[in-house]
Design a protein around this motif. Structure first.
Motif, PDB file in Angstrom:
ATOM      1  N   LEU B 209      11.970  42.776  61.916  1.00  0.00           N
ATOM      2  CA  LEU B 209      10.960  43.099  60.903  1.00  0.00           C
ATOM      3  C   LEU B 209      11.319  44.490  60.375  1.00  0.00           C
ATOM      4  CD1 LEU B 209       8.241  41.750  59.933  1.00  0.00           C
ATOM      5  CD2 LEU B 209       7.092  43.158  61.628  1.00  0.00           C
ATOM      6  N   GLU B 210      12.188  44.538  59.394  1.00  0.00           N
ATOM      7  CA  GLU B 210      12.734  45.822  58.938  1.00  0.00           C
ATOM      8  C   GLU B 210      11.981  46.375  57.746  1.00  0.00           C
ATOM      9  OE1 GLU B 210      16.554  44.162  58.587  1.00  0.00           O
ATOM     10  OE2 GLU B 210      17.381  45.280  60.292  1.00  0.00           O
ATOM     11  N   ASP B 211      11.831  47.678  57.744  1.00  0.00           N
ATOM     12  CA  ASP B 211      11.115  48.377  56.673  1.00  0.00           C
ATOM     13  C   ASP B 211      11.673  47.971  55.309  1.00  0.00           C
ATOM     14  OD1 ASP B 211       9.249  50.382  55.720  1.00  0.00           O
ATOM     15  OD2 ASP B 211      11.010  51.579  55.221  1.00  0.00           O
ATOM     16  N   GLY B 212      10.781  47.660  54.384  1.00  0.00           N
ATOM     17  CA  GLY B 212      11.211  47.352  53.021  1.00  0.00           C
ATOM     18  C   GLY B 212      11.458  45.870  52.767  1.00  0.00           C
ATOM     19  N   ARG B 213      11.643  45.125  53.842  1.00  0.00           N
ATOM     20  CA  ARG B 213      11.865  43.690  53.694  1.00  0.00           C
ATOM     21  C   ARG B 213      10.620  43.026  53.078  1.00  0.00           C
ATOM     22  NH1 ARG B 213      14.778  40.243  58.267  1.00  0.00           N
ATOM     23  NH2 ARG B 213      14.679  38.209  57.279  1.00  0.00           N
ATOM     24  N   VAL B 214      10.828  42.041  52.242  1.00  0.00           N
ATOM     25  CA  VAL B 214       9.690  41.295  51.696  1.00  0.00           C
ATOM     26  C   VAL B 214       9.876  39.820  52.049  1.00  0.00           C
ATOM     27  CG1 VAL B 214       8.413  40.607  49.622  1.00  0.00           C
ATOM     28  CG2 VAL B 214       9.398  42.911  49.781  1.00  0.00           C
ATOM     29  N   VAL B 215       8.863  39.267  52.721  1.00  0.00           N
ATOM     30  CA  VAL B 215       8.904  37.842  53.063  1.00  0.00           C
ATOM     31  C   VAL B 215       8.000  37.121  52.074  1.00  0.00           C
ATOM     32  CG1 VAL B 215       8.423  36.121  54.846  1.00  0.00           C
ATOM     33  CG2 VAL B 215       9.215  38.409  55.513  1.00  0.00           C
ATOM     34  N   PHE B 227       6.264  47.437  56.181  1.00  0.00           N
ATOM     35  CA  PHE B 227       6.079  48.881  56.006  1.00  0.00           C
ATOM     36  C   PHE B 227       6.096  49.557  57.380  1.00  0.00           C
ATOM     37  CE2 PHE B 227       3.284  52.599  55.389  1.00  0.00           C
ATOM     38  CZ  PHE B 227       3.841  53.175  54.256  1.00  0.00           C
ATOM     39  N   TYR B 228       7.175  50.279  57.641  1.00  0.00           N
ATOM     40  CA  TYR B 228       7.343  50.913  58.957  1.00  0.00           C
ATOM     41  C   TYR B 228       6.311  52.020  59.153  1.00  0.00           C
ATOM     42  CZ  TYR B 228       9.766  53.419  62.767  1.00  0.00           C
ATOM     43  OH  TYR B 228      10.079  54.033  63.948  1.00  0.00           O
ATOM     44  N   SER B 229       5.588  51.965  60.277  1.00  0.00           N
ATOM     45  CA  SER B 229       4.488  52.918  60.514  1.00  0.00           C
ATOM     46  C   SER B 229       4.368  53.234  61.998  1.00  0.00           C
ATOM     47  CB  SER B 229       3.179  52.314  59.988  1.00  0.00           C
ATOM     48  OG  SER B 229       2.948  51.051  60.608  1.00  0.00           O
ATOM     49  N   PRO B 230       5.331  53.973  62.565  1.00  0.00           N
ATOM     50  CA  PRO B 230       5.367  54.174  64.014  1.00  0.00           C
ATOM     51  C   PRO B 230       4.233  55.056  64.534  1.00  0.00           C
ATOM     52  CG  PRO B 230       6.958  55.609  62.964  1.00  0.00           C
ATOM     53  CD  PRO B 230       6.385  54.747  61.881  1.00  0.00           C
ATOM     54  N   GLY B 231       4.029  55.023  65.868  1.00  0.00           N
ATOM     55  CA  GLY B 231       3.045  55.921  66.462  1.00  0.00           C
ATOM     56  C   GLY B 231       2.316  55.326  67.654  1.00  0.00           C
ATOM     57  N   HIS B 232       1.915  54.063  67.554  1.00  0.00           N
ATOM     58  CA  HIS B 232       1.333  53.406  68.732  1.00  0.00           C
ATOM     59  C   HIS B 232       2.503  53.035  69.643  1.00  0.00           C
ATOM     60  CE1 HIS B 232      -1.050  50.804  71.268  1.00  0.00           C
ATOM     61  NE2 HIS B 232      -0.360  49.740  70.914  1.00  0.00           N
ATOM     62  N   ILE B 234       7.088  52.986  69.073  1.00  0.00           N
ATOM     63  CA  ILE B 234       8.088  53.517  68.151  1.00  0.00           C
ATOM     64  C   ILE B 234       8.411  52.491  67.057  1.00  0.00           C
ATOM     65  CG2 ILE B 234      10.095  52.819  69.562  1.00  0.00           C
ATOM     66  CD1 ILE B 234       9.717  56.032  67.452  1.00  0.00           C
ATOM     67  N   GLY B 235       8.184  51.214  67.341  1.00  0.00           N
ATOM     68  CA  GLY B 235       8.503  50.194  66.345  1.00  0.00           C
ATOM     69  C   GLY B 235       7.336  49.803  65.449  1.00  0.00           C
ATOM     70  N   SER B 236       6.128  50.227  65.794  1.00  0.00           N
ATOM     71  CA  SER B 236       4.913  49.758  65.093  1.00  0.00           C
ATOM     72  C   SER B 236       5.103  49.672  63.583  1.00  0.00           C
ATOM     73  CB  SER B 236       3.732  50.681  65.385  1.00  0.00           C
ATOM     74  OG  SER B 236       3.303  50.495  66.718  1.00  0.00           O
ATOM     75  N   THR B 237       4.787  48.524  63.044  1.00  0.00           N
ATOM     76  CA  THR B 237       5.074  48.229  61.644  1.00  0.00           C
ATOM     77  C   THR B 237       3.841  47.610  60.997  1.00  0.00           C
ATOM     78  OG1 THR B 237       7.425  47.927  62.109  1.00  0.00           O
ATOM     79  CG2 THR B 237       6.559  46.800  60.161  1.00  0.00           C
ATOM     80  N   SER B 238       3.547  48.009  59.767  1.00  0.00           N
ATOM     81  CA  SER B 238       2.407  47.436  59.050  1.00  0.00           C
ATOM     82  C   SER B 238       2.905  46.404  58.046  1.00  0.00           C
ATOM     83  CB  SER B 238       1.644  48.535  58.306  1.00  0.00           C
ATOM     84  OG  SER B 238       1.261  49.545  59.214  1.00  0.00           O
ATOM     85  N   LEU B 239       1.989  45.575  57.589  1.00  0.00           N
ATOM     86  CA  LEU B 239       2.345  44.544  56.625  1.00  0.00           C
ATOM     87  C   LEU B 239       1.403  44.655  55.431  1.00  0.00           C
ATOM     88  CD1 LEU B 239       2.540  41.683  59.274  1.00  0.00           C
ATOM     89  CD2 LEU B 239       4.485  42.890  58.276  1.00  0.00           C
ATOM     90  N   ILE B 240       1.959  44.633  54.250  1.00  0.00           N
ATOM     91  CA  ILE B 240       1.131  44.691  53.037  1.00  0.00           C
ATOM     92  C   ILE B 240       1.255  43.343  52.342  1.00  0.00           C
ATOM     93  CG2 ILE B 240       0.740  45.867  50.833  1.00  0.00           C
ATOM     94  CD1 ILE B 240       2.047  48.359  52.179  1.00  0.00           C
ATOM     95  N   VAL B 241       0.132  42.641  52.235  1.00  0.00           N
ATOM     96  CA  VAL B 241       0.164  41.285  51.691  1.00  0.00           C
ATOM     97  C   VAL B 241      -0.364  41.288  50.257  1.00  0.00           C
ATOM     98  CG1 VAL B 241      -0.815  38.970  51.926  1.00  0.00           C
ATOM     99  CG2 VAL B 241       0.053  40.177  53.932  1.00  0.00           C
TER     100      VAL B 241
END
Lengths: 75, 375
Positions: B209-215, B227-232, B234-241
């Motif tokens: 699930l790489e930053d910038g990828r669009v499915v 949308f890469y959003s680390p902190g919880h 190191i890989g934590s990633t958000s999704l914008i639908v």
């Protein structure tokens, strides 16, 4: 550990291990020790909590494979 | 007489705010740790082993005119107590079928809304544990975000709405629940996505699930922007639908923020968490509707049982987004954290494919409250 009686509560689901223990305890005399064998995982904390509220003394408890063993002294 | 009440019925009562009285007969330690809660729910604890000589003492504390449900860990003790109550009180008494185990595992689906370009978003609320997961529908194709191991419930729902769930996405490597992503991907012949930075030790193949990828998927061409959003983690990633919804995983909740310590690296990741919450998310469209992977308090559910809020509103109201001082932020997210979730190390290892616990072990590992937020 020495005990006056052994209660086999293996295979019984909660609440029966504690229900049977209480019934058995009622037939014993003060100072007698009842040894209980159970397999229901809920007995692990419930037996100790029951002994505490009923005033009996849980002398020892251990786990042997899947079998939980308790030694309780009647008040 | 006594009657079974299913977890689903209690879940619907909680969400519809119908009155309910619960007599929880587990031991007090378990009750204090974790219980059924709801705005319309009143509960009291009286361990079953304190009622072996009779239920007279407790009857005086029970309401006469409300539905009464007896609850225990599995159901045996609840039935035992319910039978005595029914006889003494001469009324109908319910017991929770399957006990707290079934409460912990029940998922209640609610519709979040329709997408502008077509498609729908459904939220699955796991009331007993605070987990939220999602199905996004695009025609007959579906994407499932942060799927739990309770795969049969998703399958039943997917069948009901007629979708084939081909995209299984975990926003991060979970520490509080076992993922159902891999299993469902196998079942549907779908794709399992995982953020690569959380997946360094995993023992199976996955799609990164790489930053910038669009499915983009399905007849309605719904698109999921990664949308890469680390902190919880190191890989934590958000999704914008469809540029309408922001799936935040365990980074941002409605009334709290994620904790950075569940993979043992709080000090390292607190900076990432700060940057995600105070920069990356701030630069996004503030009208995005936030859909998190957890709720922690019941007031986060709206009157229809949904957990959703606008990003801009969270910047006004969420305390975790309003800590100006960086040192203070560091202190808040690394000190005095709540206890870690039950068996979190074992759960992480299971999600990496390093362990394969059986069904009962999985249930045991997940028992208890959720603790993925800082408070």
């Amino acid at each position: 550990m020495e005990s006056q009686k052994v209660l086999d509560a293996k295979g019984l689901a909660c609440p029966m291990p504690v229900v049977k223990t209480k019934k058995e305890m009622d037939t014993l005399s003060t100072g007698d020790i009842l040894e209980i064998h159970a397999t229901d995982s809920g007995a692990e904390s419930d037996m100790a909590a029951w002994a505490k509220t009923s005033g009996h003394e849980l002398l020892h408890q251990e786990k042997e494979g899947d079998i939980l063993k308790f030694w309780i002294k009647k008040k | 007489m006594i009657q079974a009440m299913q977890a689903k019925e209690i879940a619907q009562k909680v969400m519809n705010q119908e009155e309910l009285f619960i007599l929880d007969v587990r031991n007090t330690e378990d009750y204090n740790d974790w219980k059924i809660e709801g705005r319309s729910v009143e509960s009291m604890n009286k361990p079953y082993f304190e009622m072996l000589d009779g239920v007279e003492d407790v009857i005086t504390h029970l309401p006469a005119n409300r539905e009464l449900v007896v609850v225990c860990a599995k159901e045996g003790s609840a039935k035992f107590v319910a039978e005595q109550l029914a006889e003494k009180m001469q009324r109908e008494i319910f017991y929770l079928e399957g006990g707290m185990k079934s409460w912990s595992e029940h998922l209640e689906p609610v519709k979040i809304g329709d997408l502008d370009g077509g498609g729908e978003v459904y939220q699955f609320v796991r009331l007993g544990k605070g987990c939220l997961s999602y199905i996004i529908r695009s025609g007959t194709e579906g994407a499932l975000i942060d799927p739990l191991r309770l795969t049969d419930q998703y399958e039943a729902f997917a069948e009901e709405i007629g979708v084939n769930v081909l995209h299984l996405i975990d926003t991060h490597l979970h520490a509080d629940h076992i993922s159902g992503g891999r299993k469902l991907a196998e079942k549907y012949g779908g794709t399992y996505y995982l953020p690569p930075k959380d997946a360094e030790d995993v023992q199976f193949s996955y799609t990164p699930l790489e930053d910038g990828r669009v499915v983009t998927f399905g007849e309605d061409q719904v698109n999921i922007r990664v949308f890469y959003s680390p902190g919880h983690t190191i890989g934590s990633t958000s999704l914008i639908v469809n540029e309408e919804y922001l799936f935040t995983g365990d980074i941002l909740f409605l009334d709290s923020i994620g904790r950075p310590d569940l993979a043992g690296l709080a000090e390292d990741w607190v900076g990432d968490l700060r940057t995600t919450l105070y920069s990356r998310y701030k630069e996004l469209d503030q009208n995005l509707k936030v859909l998190p992977a957890h709720f922690s308090k019941l007031h986060e559910l709206d009157e229809t049982g949904r957990v959703v809020a606008q990003l801009g509103d969270l910047y006004e109201e969420n305390h975790g987004l309003n800590i100006e001082d960086e040192h203070e932020f560091r202190r808040v997210v690394t000190e005095n954290l709540p206890p870690q979730p039950n068996a979190y190390q074992e759960i992480r290892e299971t999600n990496m494919g390093k362990r394969t616990p059986d069904g009962e072990e999985q249930t045991e590992m997940e028992i208890g409250p959720n603790r993925c937020s800082i408070s």
